[in-house]
Design an enzyme around this catalytic site. Structure first.
Site, PDB file in Angstrom:
ATOM      1  CG  ASN A 152     -12.350   6.315 -11.917  1.00 29.88           C
ATOM      2  OD1 ASN A 152     -12.753   5.343 -11.281  1.00 29.88           O
ATOM      3  ND2 ASN A 152     -11.257   6.979 -11.592  1.00 29.88           N
ATOM      4  NE  ARG A 196      -9.117   2.964 -11.046  1.00 28.31           N
ATOM      5  CZ  ARG A 196      -9.026   3.398  -9.811  1.00 28.31           C
ATOM      6  NH1 ARG A 196      -9.724   4.441  -9.433  1.00 28.31           N
ATOM      7  NH2 ARG A 196      -8.236   2.809  -8.963  1.00 28.31           N
ATOM      8  CG  HIS A 208      -4.287   2.373  -5.314  1.00 24.59           C
ATOM      9  ND1 HIS A 208      -4.021   2.103  -4.001  1.00 24.59           N
ATOM     10  CD2 HIS A 208      -5.515   2.951  -5.330  1.00 24.59           C
ATOM     11  CE1 HIS A 208      -5.030   2.488  -3.233  1.00 24.59           C
ATOM     12  NE2 HIS A 208      -5.958   3.000  -4.027  1.00 24.59           N
ATOM     13  N   GLY A 218      -4.425   7.435  -0.197  1.00 27.40           N
ATOM     14  CA  GLY A 218      -5.715   8.122  -0.311  1.00 27.40           C
ATOM     15  C   GLY A 218      -6.646   7.493   0.693  1.00 27.40           C
ATOM     16  NE  ARG A 230     -10.825  -0.563   0.864  1.00 27.38           N
ATOM     17  CZ  ARG A 230     -10.393   0.025  -0.252  1.00 27.38           C
ATOM     18  NH1 ARG A 230      -9.102   0.053  -0.543  1.00 27.38           N
ATOM     19  NH2 ARG A 230     -11.245   0.565  -1.085  1.00 27.38           N
ATOM     20  N   GLY A 269      -4.575  11.503  -2.090  1.00 27.94           N
ATOM     21  CA  GLY A 269      -5.053  12.665  -1.325  1.00 27.94           C
ATOM     22  C   GLY A 269      -4.233  12.964  -0.085  1.00 27.94           C
ATOM     23  CB  ILE A 270      -3.185  10.913   2.838  1.00 23.03           C
ATOM     24  CG1 ILE A 270      -4.629  10.766   3.314  1.00 23.03           C
ATOM     25  CG2 ILE A 270      -2.232  11.046   4.027  1.00 23.03           C
ATOM     26  CD1 ILE A 270      -4.924   9.466   4.076  1.00 23.03           C
ATOM     27  N   GLY A 271      -1.104  11.564   0.557  1.00 18.32           N
ATOM     28  CA  GLY A 271       0.287  11.703   0.114  1.00 18.32           C
ATOM     29  C   GLY A 271       0.584  13.089  -0.436  1.00 18.32           C
ATOM     30  CD  GLU A 275      -5.747   7.190 -10.301  1.00 21.29           C
ATOM     31  OE1 GLU A 275      -6.339   8.208  -9.882  1.00 21.29           O
ATOM     32  OE2 GLU A 275      -5.785   6.110  -9.713  1.00 21.29           O
TER      33      GLU A 275
END
Ligand code: AMP
Length: 397
Positions: free
Chosen positions: A10, A91, A179, A204, A235, A332-334, A384
């Site tokens: 990855n 990936r 994703h 993330g 973004r 990461g945030i979730g 993943e």
């Protein structure tokens, strides 16, 4: 099937992450994981850990380029200290319009994926490079391309089609979604009880959200490129196209080359925007939360834009799905940012999304909805690499 070491690769713009799984019949066991990080620097890092987290390799080599970085991984896996891979899963973020199925990698397939580099310009070049190097450095071993776009191939045309002239659609301009391997891994972890109407928010550094019906993707926020959809670390997410034209015209005042102007526009919308652009501080949620504690109004605005956009998107997906059974947070945030989950769900009570503050006060896997909440709200880390191994094993037959 005999025990089979499967290497998962990855790669990102400055790092190559990898893991080795042992696959035997239905069993999957992680043997090792590692990374080469800091490509392009004098002092990068190269480490390999066993499944218990013990570091077996821990180096700080100079990593002038990708070639040196990937060579370190290949040499370590050929050294005899680790099981040599019997198959490799790569990936691949975007297969473009012609490569929609996960499949064995041939030089022709790599060329085809490379044709659509513009659709994931930060991800595809390194993946293409690593695929070519892996065919060279691991001769005789089957390599497979496992696509993030694969999960989204079930979206109906009304979702994927872009409102532009046919000549651009014919060039492959459409909604692909990203994703996908993370989303697939959430559905996989929910099996056999996958709810009919499911929304997954992968939050993330890159962030997206998907509406999933009976385990199949119905809609997703990212579009042609990972820059579309909801605002994320660096973004913009979806934005009035007039803003792009305005920025482009400003750039063109001093930049005569159209290609260089396009690159500058890309930097403006993909690398310097989002949470970083609004806060002027950081793309990292932890930094922004710290700044908010200190009263930083721009950090507050950036995070409010993030949570507000996601709540709005959830609302539209509930409409699209005709209701909702489960909402899952991942990334990461979730998984870790308790406040983001609380803020996103705060105004969604009318949709039946009721989060319990005490249950939400966790990091990692948990059910955080209140007792009696019509919608179950869960936190599930993505898997993943495991998903890639599953695809590789299936493709090996
Ligand atoms: P990912 O791209 O999935 O690795 O997620 C990266 C994002 O997760 C960054 O914005 C981090 O700030 C955020 N993150 C990771 N750990 C935490 C944490 N403990 N609290 C808040 N945000 C976190």
């Amino acid at each position: 099937m005999p025990s089979l070491p499967v290497l998962v690769l990855n790669s990102g713009s400055s790092s190559i992450k990898f893991s080795v799984y042992e696959a035997e019949n239905g069993e999957r066991r992680k043997l090792h994981e590692g990374a080469v990080d800091g490509i392009g620097t004098d002092q990068g890092s190269f480490w390999i850990k066993d499944a218990d987290g013990n570091k077996l390799v821990d180096q700080t080599p100079a990593l002038p380029n990708r070639s040196v970085a990937f060579r370190l991984v290949a040499d370590a896996l050929h050294s005899g200290d680790f099981p040599a891979p019997a198959a490799i899963g790569h990936r691949v973020v975007c297969g473009g319009p012609t490569v929609q199925e996960n499949q064995i990698i041939t030089p022709a397939l790599i060329d085809e994926i490379e044709r659509y580099t513009d659709f994931a310009p930060l991800h595809t070049p390194i993946a293409v490079y690593i695929m070519r190097e892996a065919l060279r450095l691991f001769p005789g071993i089957p390599n497979f391309a496992i696509l993030d776009t694969y999960f989204h191939r079930t979206m109906p045309e009304v979702v994927t089609h872009m409102p532009i002239r046919e000549e651009y659609s014919a060039m492959g301009v459409r909604r692909y979604g990203y994703h996908g391997i993370s989303y697939e891994s959430i559905v996989y972890q929910l099996e056999p009880n996958v709810p009919e109407k499911l929304i997954v928010a992968h939050l993330g550094n890159g962030a997206s959200i998907s509406a999933i019906r009976n385990g199949k993707c119905l809609d997703t926020s990212m579009g042609l490129t990972p820059t579309g959809g909801i605002i994320s670390g660096t973004r913009t997410g979806d934005i009035d196209p007039g803003v792009l034209l305005f920025i482009l015209r400003k750039i063109a005042e001093t930049e005569p080359s159209a290609t260089a102007a396009a690159d500058k526009l890309e930097t403006a919308v993909s690398k310097k925007a989002g949470l970083l652009g609004v806060s002027g501080l950081s793309n990292d949620m932890r930094d922004l939360r710290e700044a908010i504690k200190g009263g930083n109004a721009k950090a507050r605005l950036a995070v409010d834009k993030f949570t507000w956009t996601i709540a709005k998107w959830i609302g539209s997906y509930v409409a699209e799905l005709g209701g909702l059974d489960m909402l899952v947070f991942t990334g990461g945030i979730g998984e870790n940012d308790i406040a983001s989950r609380a803020e996103i769900c705060a105004g969604l009570g009318t949709l039946g999304i009721l989060v319990d503050a005490a249950r939400n006060n966790v990091r990692g896997e948990a059910t955080i909805s209140a007792a009696g909440s019509p919608v179950t709200v869960r936190v599930i880390p993505p898997a993943e690499d495991l998903m890639i191994v599953n695809h590789v094993v299936r493709l090996l037959g």
